[in-house]
Design a protein around this motif. Structure first.
Motif, short mmCIF file in Angstrom:
data_model
loop_
_atom_site.label_atom_id
_atom_site.label_comp_id
_atom_site.label_asym_id
_atom_site.label_seq_id
_atom_site.Cartn_x
_atom_site.Cartn_y
_atom_site.Cartn_z
N ASP A 110 -39.96 -18.58 -0.79
CA ASP A 110 -39.38 -17.47 -0.14
C ASP A 110 -40.08 -16.06 -0.44
O ASP A 110 -39.94 -15.20 0.05
N SER A 111 -41.18 -16.26 -1.44
CA SER A 111 -41.90 -15.02 -1.58
C SER A 111 -42.86 -14.75 -0.58
O SER A 111 -43.00 -15.54 0.46
N LYS A 112 -43.47 -13.72 -0.46
CA LYS A 112 -44.49 -13.37 0.40
C LYS A 112 -45.87 -13.65 0.27
O LYS A 112 -46.38 -13.64 -0.84
N HIS A 116 -50.58 -10.73 -5.24
CA HIS A 116 -49.32 -10.60 -6.09
C HIS A 116 -49.95 -10.06 -7.46
O HIS A 116 -51.38 -10.24 -7.44
N SER A 138 -50.26 -19.52 2.27
CA SER A 138 -49.39 -20.67 2.89
C SER A 138 -49.99 -21.90 2.25
O SER A 138 -51.19 -22.07 1.97
#
Length: 177
Positions: A110-112, A116, A138
């Motif tokens: 559920d991370s974007k 990072h 993805s």
């Protein structure tokens, strides 16, 4: 002992501690330095949602003293600045000792997607900090890139084999592999 000047005072007294026979005072200086360094080595600067981001923290105590309370903290923040994984612990490093600490934190599904940031802090009296920015994509985009990279490497290997064959090397077994 820590760095600095020390005074040693010894007294020779009677058994009842009333009489004083002699006093000896000696001053000495403890020299040296505290020198703790570190680096952070990620396996790759790319990963995907649902996979891990493996990295290693390499610590080196090249100073003259044992560092008894080295605080190591690392955390990862997503594109919005939200911290989603964190670790904090302490370790001891004797003079001249090095340690490698390997981690593989999980990137939540559920991370974007996006950039990072891994931040590693070492506290041993002073605070040292290193940051590494990495790409999270993805799973389908990630594996498409992995396949593309593999295809490129296969092409490079085939070109190398052809070059060796043209120069007279026996590459028959290599082709089979």
């Amino acid at each position: 002992l820590e760095l600095g000047e020390y005074t040693l005072k010894a007294q020779l007294r009677t058994p009842n501690k009333i009489g004083l026979y002699d006093t000896y005072i000696k001053k000495f200086t403890v020299e040296g330095e505290h020198l703790l360094t570190f680096d952070v080595q990620p396996v790759s600067l790319k990963t995907a949602l649902g996979l891990t981001f493996p990295f290693t923290i390499n610590l080196l105590n090249s100073g003259d003293f044992t560092e008894e309370n080295v605080q190591v903290t690392w955390f990862i923040k997503g594109p919005g600045g939200n911290e989603y994984v964190h670790s904090n612990f302490s370790t001891i490093l004797t003079a001249g000792e090095s340690k490698s600490l390997a981690y593989s934190p999980f990137i939540p599904l559920d991370s974007k997607i996006g950039l990072h940031e891994l931040t590693v802090q070492i506290i041993d009296g002073a605070t040292q900090e290193k940051k590494i920015v990495f790409q999270v994509s993805s799973p389908s985009d990630y594996y498409a890139q992995v396949i593309s990279d593999l295809e490129l490497r296969i092409d490079q290997i085939q070109e190398k084999i052809q070059s060796l064959q043209q120069r007279g090397f026996d590459v028959a077994e290599t082709k089979l592999m």
